[in-house]
Design an enzyme around this catalytic site. Structure first.
Site, PDB file in Angstrom:
ATOM      1  N   SER A 714       0.804  -1.223   0.000  1.00  0.00           N
ATOM      2  CA  SER A 714       0.000   0.000   0.000  1.00  0.00           C
ATOM      3  C   SER A 714       0.831   1.263   0.000  1.00  0.00           C
ATOM      4  O   SER A 714       0.279   2.358   0.029  1.00  0.00           O
ATOM      5  CB  SER A 714      -0.935   0.008   1.218  1.00  0.00           C
ATOM      6  OG  SER A 714      -0.182   0.001   2.412  1.00  0.00           O
ATOM      7  N   LYS A 757      -8.208   3.275   6.662  1.00  0.00           N
ATOM      8  CA  LYS A 757      -7.203   4.278   6.258  1.00  0.00           C
ATOM      9  C   LYS A 757      -7.819   5.667   6.177  1.00  0.00           C
ATOM     10  O   LYS A 757      -7.214   6.654   6.594  1.00  0.00           O
ATOM     11  CB  LYS A 757      -6.586   3.882   4.918  1.00  0.00           C
ATOM     12  CG  LYS A 757      -5.743   2.618   4.976  1.00  0.00           C
ATOM     13  CD  LYS A 757      -5.248   2.217   3.593  1.00  0.00           C
ATOM     14  CE  LYS A 757      -4.394   0.950   3.653  1.00  0.00           C
ATOM     15  NZ  LYS A 757      -3.924   0.520   2.326  1.00  0.00           N
TER      16      LYS A 757
END
Length: 831
Positions: A714, A757
């Site tokens: 990520s 997130k």
């Protein structure tokens, strides 16, 4: 004391050498307790409480004293006139008794001898004198002293014919007991023949008869001598009946004393005793099993198998080691709920209300569960994918299963799979092994009492494996709708239908689940809660629950929303609410203590009260830092306890083009850094990067918090932006974060954990987020009011990322790159 073997036990005192010099005071029927050697009895007596034994007038018994108050009492009495009052304790407690714990009528005792034994206990030899009744207690410390009235024996001096017959019957029955019980010493008959006083005879037999303590105390409290003798005779006749029954049993079971006949003898005794006591014999137990089997709704195959095993059990000797094993097996067969189902309540509106009441948020998950129940309602069978609730700890996966059972009206069972590594735990052991038992699946079905419970397979991702087999593979048969209608447990040996069981698995990590097992389950992600959701969960569920558990339902105090937010941000770091519940429990305990000791406590808890009660904050949320430095970019990461932001730092220094990575990065993040650098090398001209930088400057990429391992696909575009900013010394756009992976071609790939997130970015003050265009669907599933202040940029290529993230202006103090000129080698060529 309550054993016929101890009849006339006090006669054995003469066998002990320590008692050779004991002088017994003669006590007769006319003047018990009035001998000159014993003196006149006082109206105030020190009281010695005793347990398990009753002292009768004229009897000599040993008493072991262990309680401190009693030890002091007997030592003091032994130094004085040696006279004490002996009372029986009504209960059997070893604690110091209170006056209410003692009977009112006891016997005056004269201490003949005292011995101090090793270990601190003291034993005294006491001779009973006469009975007394407690009128009142004068003192309780340092020991009990009572005001008493003495009771004279009322046995008639001259007996009529009826009374003479009673005394004669007592002696005859005492002799019969001696003859029936060979364990009583023969000297007892001599002692019995030498007793001349009728009163002493009654007390002697009362003291030694086989009776309970309360019955002996009743004899002592029977003040009329003839009545006492009559009640004594009743007890003796009962004792004779038991002894005769024992002799009868022995006579029935007599045979040759070899091993086989000895076993038969014991069984016959047990059988006769069971019949006398009303206990079920093996035949009665088998009849009971047949009666239960007649009511079972099982198939003909199972019915035939059961009766075959029952016949085998009937042929087995009940004393054989195999008998209990077969009995356990047959009982399991008859106790399992074959074809017994609880009726489903497919009221989906009610089910939705139950789920909403028990769980705040999780709308997508609850909607999927309602869809699942709707399919079951329409199809009428369970051939549907097994649900697997996947998410971080504490988000309510297990309790969701409990709510489903509650909504459907089904039984609920939970099977913890964490650490399970033996295949036999699932399939069961074969009956040939000692200690064999069925697997946990069958055990829980038996426990539920229904063949269609809601069955929670908790923490299915933590199932291990070793030399004893692979439990995950064993679960394949359990969870496959095409196979579990004929599940075969090794112990059970007959197929069991699990097709109507509603299996719901839970997991924290999908990577450790067997691929074939994952294929049989439908994964439903249960993501973490937002700040707003946690506040509502705390107000609606956690705080009322903790107040109830601490007995404060009526206490008028509340936690303000900002106080709950303080708990969430400063004292917890998780996606779920388990730690939050623990912290709320700490606050409630502080208030409970204040209420209990009369201190003041806040009616409305505010953040200042939280810090005062729990101390300084444990966690500090990372916040966005400025963009004054080149090469520093904010990334977004997923962790097991929720989302978080991280900073990618990049630094250039003179060198030979080496790449250094630090911050305890995993292999995936290292590969992302290498891929990002390779992309920039290939497109250096597009971004005005001097190619000499790659050869003459070292590049160091660091992710802070080096003690925390970091890995995952990520951070690719984050590293790309950080390296590009360092190489060009251009500023990064303020209040910007990003997440996504890149390829060597510059293609941006989607990543997971988007909700966590985004929530982390919002907590840190981020205003704009860059992510892959394929993650747009993940954002659209989030409640709109949670992302109202955020702006999203969806990209497909690395060039779009850099165009959005890098500003045209450079940082205030950019690095001035200095390059060495390359020296060209002179090459001469011969012509």
């Amino acid at each position: 004391m309550n054993n016929s073997n101890d009849l006339f036990k006090h006669l054995r005192l003469s066998d002990m050498s320590d008692f050779e010099n004991i002088e017994l005071i003669p006590i007769g029927s006319e003047g018990m307790g009035q001998d000159d050697k014993m003196g006149v009895l006082s109206e105030e007596l020190p009281i010695l409480p005793i347990r398990n034994i009753v002292l009768f007038p004229g009897m000599v018994i040993p008493i072991t004293v262990s309680r401190q108050k009693s030890v002091r009492l007997v030592k003091k009495a032994y130094k004085g006139d040696r006279t004490i009052g002996v009372l029986v304790q009504a209960n059997n407690s070893k604690e110091e008794p209170q006056p209410d714990d003692l009977y009112k009528i006891g016997t005056v005792g004269h201490i003949i001898k005292m011995f101090v034994l090793p270990g601190g206990n003291t034993t005294i030899i006491v001779q009973g004198r006469k009975r007394f009744e407690v009128k009142d207690y004068i003192k309780t410390e340092p020991n009990l002293i009572a005001k008493v009235a003495y009771i004279e024996d009322t046995f008639p001096k001259k007996l009529n014919k009826e009374n003479k017959a009673l005394i004669s019957t007592l002696k005859e029955n005492a002799t019969k007991i001696l003859n029936l019980n060979p364990e009583i010493p023969r000297e007892a008959q001599i002692a019995l023949d030498n007793i001349e006083s009728n009163s002493y005879l009654v007390h002697f037999l009362s003291s030694n008869i086989n009776a309970e303590l309360i019955e002996k105390q009743a004899l002592l409290e029977t003040l009329d001598g003839i009545e006492q003798a009559t009640r004594l005779l009743e007890h003796m006749l009962t004792d004779i009946q038991l002894l005769e029954l024992k002799r009868e049993i022995q006579s029935k079971a007599s045979s040759d004393i070899d091993q086989q006949q000895r076993d038969y003898y014991i069984r016959q005794q047990i059988k006769v005793l069971q019949e006398e006591l009303g206990v079920e014999s093996p035949e009665q137990e088998l009849d009971g099993l047949r009666a239960k089997a007649a009511k079972k709704k099982w198939t003909k195959e199972v019915n035939d198998f059961f009766h075959k095993e029952l016949s085998k059990l009937q042929r087995t000797n009940s004393m054989s080691p195999e008998y209990p094993m077969l009995m356990n097996y047959v009982e399991l067969l008859v106790d399992l709920p074959w074809s017994e189902y609880s009726k489903d309540n497919f009221d989906l509106i009610k089910a939705k209300k139950v789920l909403d009441a028990d769980h705040f948020g999780l709308e997508k998950v609850k909607e999927r569960i309602i869809e699942y129940l709707a399919v079951l309602k329409m199809k009428g069978d369970m051939k549907a994918p097994i649900l697997c609730l996947y998410g971080p700890p504490g988000v309510g996966k297990t309790s969701l299963g409990r709510s489903v059972a509650k909504a459907l009206g089904r039984k609920y069972v939970r099977m913890a799979l964490g650490g399970l590594h033996d295949e036999s735990e699932i399939r069961g052991h074969r009956k040939t092994y000692i200690g064999a038992m069925p697997g946990k699946v069958i055990q829980n079905i038996k426990k539920a009492g229904s063949s269609n419970p809601v069955f929670i397979l908790d923490e299915i991702d933590k199932v291990g494996g070793d030399h004893r087999g692979d439990p995950q593979s064993a679960l394949l048969e359990v969870l496959d709708p095409e196979q579990n209608n004929s599940f075969l447990d090794n112990y059970l040996e007959v197929e069991y239908d699990l097709s109507r069981v509603m299996f719901i698995a839970t997991a924290n990590n999908l990577d450790t689940i067997h691929p074939a097992l994952r294929d049989r389950m439908e994964i439903i992600e249960v993501s973490g809660y937002t700040m707003e959701e946690k506040v509502q969960i705390a107000k609606k569920h956690l705080i009322p629950k903790q107040k109830s558990e601490h007995g404060l339902e009526k206490a008028s105090f509340t936690l303000s929303d900002v106080a709950i937010q303080k708990l969430i941000e400063g004292y917890t770091r998780e996606s779920g609410v388990r730690k939050l519940e623990q912290e709320i429990g700490r606050v409630v305990r502080k208030i409970t203590k204040s209420i209990a000791i009369g201190e003041t406590y806040p009616a409305k808890v505010v953040p200042v009260d939280i810090v005062r009660m729990l101390g300084q904050e444990v966690f500090e949320n990372d916040s966005y830092e400025n963009n004054e430095y080149a090469g520093v970019v904010t990334g977004l990461a997923w962790t097991p306890v929720g989302g978080d932001i991280l900073f990618i730092e990049t630094l250039l220094n003179k060198g030979k083009g080496q790449l250094t990575l630090s911050g305890q990065l995993g292999d995936v993040m290292k590969e992302s850094a290498v891929a990002a650098l390779s992309f920039l090398k290939a497109h250096a001209d597009d971004y005005g990067i001097d190619y000499r930088i790659f050869d003459q400057y070292n590049l160091h990429i660091h992710v802070p918090a080096g003690a925390v391992p970091k890995d995952g696909p990520s951070a690719g575009i984050t590293m790309l932006t950080a390296i590009a900013s360092a190489l060009t010394q251009r500023r990064v756009k303020s209040n910007l974060a990003m997440t996504g992976e890149i390829t060597l071609r510059g293609k941006v790939l989607p990543v997971g954990g988007i909700k966590e997130k985004i929530l982390a970015a919002k907590r840190a003050g981020i205003k704009e987020i860059i992510m892959c265009v394929k993650n747009r669907k993940d954002v659209e599933e989030i409640e709109p009011h949670y992302i109202a202040d955020l702006r999203f940029h969806y990209v497909e290529h690395a060039t779009e990322v850099l165009a959005l993230a890098l500003l045209s202006e450079q940082v205030k103090k950019p690095v001035q790159f200095v390059f060495q000129e390359e020296t060209k080698a002179m090459v001469s060529a011969e012509v």
